[in-house]
Design an enzyme around this catalytic site. Structure first.
Site, PDB file in Angstrom:
ATOM      1  N   PRO A 154     -18.538   2.955  -4.225  1.00 40.08           N
ATOM      2  CA  PRO A 154     -19.508   2.903  -2.333  1.00 40.08           C
ATOM      3  C   PRO A 154     -20.984   2.081  -2.664  1.00 40.08           C
ATOM      4  O   PRO A 154     -21.293   2.838  -4.410  1.00 40.08           O
ATOM      5  CB  PRO A 154     -19.682   4.430  -2.139  1.00 40.08           C
ATOM      6  CG  PRO A 154     -18.783   5.296  -2.612  1.00 40.08           C
ATOM      7  CD  PRO A 154     -18.448   4.931  -3.439  1.00 40.08           C
ATOM      8  N   TYR A 212       1.025  -0.965   0.061  1.00 42.36           N
ATOM      9  CA  TYR A 212       0.218  -0.135  -0.087  1.00 42.36           C
ATOM     10  C   TYR A 212       0.764   1.994  -0.420  1.00 42.36           C
ATOM     11  O   TYR A 212       1.410   1.459   1.027  1.00 42.36           O
ATOM     12  CB  TYR A 212      -0.925  -0.087   1.130  1.00 42.36           C
ATOM     13  CG  TYR A 212      -1.680  -1.332   1.620  1.00 42.36           C
ATOM     14  CD1 TYR A 212      -2.335  -1.358   0.730  1.00 42.36           C
ATOM     15  CD2 TYR A 212      -2.633  -1.006   2.264  1.00 42.36           C
ATOM     16  CE1 TYR A 212      -3.733  -2.668  -0.097  1.00 42.36           C
ATOM     17  CE2 TYR A 212      -3.836  -2.150   2.588  1.00 42.36           C
ATOM     18  CZ  TYR A 212      -4.464  -2.970   1.434  1.00 42.36           C
ATOM     19  OH  TYR A 212      -5.123  -4.027   1.748  1.00 42.36           O
ATOM     20  N   LEU A 250     -18.051  -2.072   1.887  1.00 45.06           N
ATOM     21  CA  LEU A 250     -19.395  -1.086   1.906  1.00 45.06           C
ATOM     22  C   LEU A 250     -19.045  -0.829   0.293  1.00 45.06           C
ATOM     23  O   LEU A 250     -19.066   0.519  -0.068  1.00 45.06           O
ATOM     24  CB  LEU A 250     -18.377   0.070   2.636  1.00 45.06           C
ATOM     25  CG  LEU A 250     -18.595   0.146   3.901  1.00 45.06           C
ATOM     26  CD1 LEU A 250     -17.935   0.822   4.962  1.00 45.06           C
ATOM     27  CD2 LEU A 250     -20.395   0.289   4.023  1.00 45.06           C
ATOM     28  N   GLY A 251     -18.711  -1.701  -0.279  1.00 45.80           N
ATOM     29  CA  GLY A 251     -18.150  -1.530  -1.581  1.00 45.80           C
ATOM     30  C   GLY A 251     -17.039  -1.359  -2.945  1.00 45.80           C
ATOM     31  O   GLY A 251     -17.170  -0.753  -3.730  1.00 45.80           O
TER      32      GLY A 251
END
Length: 290
Positions: free
Chosen positions: A221, A67, A216-217
């Site tokens: 979202p 990341y 949450l997608g």
């Protein structure tokens, strides 16, 4: 019900080894810059999110040295080191970042060993609490066995305490368990994406935590009318309803919603105490079957 900060302990915990992981944790991916690349837009805000998560009682952080790359692990070390004894930092290996910001697989022995040592060094820990092997374009059991065996060797050397697998199918979970204990499965799953329903239940039967990424997608979202309708009825947000449904779905589900905002972090934490009445559950349970 309001969106005030509520201790994630309201959702209970799940034990991995001697650590009790709060079922509502925190995923640190969004602390890096756009497309999970480069430094955060606001470094002080990123550090504040991490410190607020731990101060609120969260004991489960999810990260990876790819990341940024490296950026998020550096932020975690700066914000939280020396770490509280009860804090579990889970990381991932099996991918790398390229200058075009892609995420190709990195599953060779050398790549995996280097990734584990990179995480150890960046996080400044003697051993990693939990390492997930991230698979990419294949769900064949044979493709997982070799890389997972490498991580099992590093576990035997004391560099890793617990192992997990990510982006995998049921056959790959079985193949991994034949090599070493599997503490968790981390796959894409949420109220609208329910392809892993059987795997969630199977993991629960086997005492394996199930950690849905993108609860949450993801970068887009969730846009589900049922979430908005239930949220309006309960006086909470759609995000909180989506997280509350996952916590209710199965006791082995551990959540790692990500955010770079303290306000959104507090909203997510408050989802741990959202109670979904039977009528709301009927509406939400039907979402994945439409």
């Amino acid at each position: 019900m309001t969106s005030e900060t509520t201790a994630p302990a309201a959702a209970g915990s799940w034990k991995i080894g001697g650590l009790a992981l709060t079922r509502l944790g925190y995923g640190a991916m969004q602390l890096a810059g756009p497309k999970v690349w480069g430094p955060p837009r606001d470094r002080d805000a990123a550090l504040a999110v991490l410190r607020t998560a731990v101060e609120a009682g969260i004991t489960h952080l999810d990260t990876s040295d790819y990341y940024g790359p490296h950026v998020v692990n550096d932020l975690i070390r700066e914000a939280l080191h020396p770490y509280p004894e009860h804090l579990c930092i889970a990381t991932k290996v099996g991918a790398r970042r390229t200058p075009d910001r892609a995420w190709p697989a990195a599953l060779s022995r050398d790549e995996l060993v280097r990734a584990v040592h990179d995480n150890l060094r960046r996080l400044d820990v003697p051993a990693l609490h939990l390492v997930n092997l991230r698979m990419t374009d294949t769900r064949a059991a044979a493709d997982l066995a070799g890389p997972f065996a490498v991580l099992a060797e590093l576990r035997e050397q004391g560099l890793i305490r617990h192992l997990g697998v990510s982006n995998v199918g049921a056959e790959q979970v079985r193949a991994a368990r034949d090599i070493a204990p599997v503490a968790c499965v981390q796959n894409h799953y949420n109220v609208a994406l329910r392809g892993d329903d059987d795997l969630v239940d199977r993991c629960a039967e086997q005492g394996i935590a199930y950690v849905p990424y993108y609860p949450l997608g993801g970068f887009r979202p969730l846009q589900v009318d049922a979430l908005e309708d239930v949220a309006r009825d309960l006086g909470v947000t759609a995000r909180q309803v989506a997280l509350a449904w996952l916590l209710r779905r199965s006791p082995n589900i551990l959540l790692i919603p990500g955010t770079s905002s303290v306000a959104h972090l507090r909203e997510n934490i408050a989802a741990a105490s959202v109670e979904l009445p039977d009528r709301a559950l009927r509406v939400l349970d039907a979402v994945g079957t439409r």
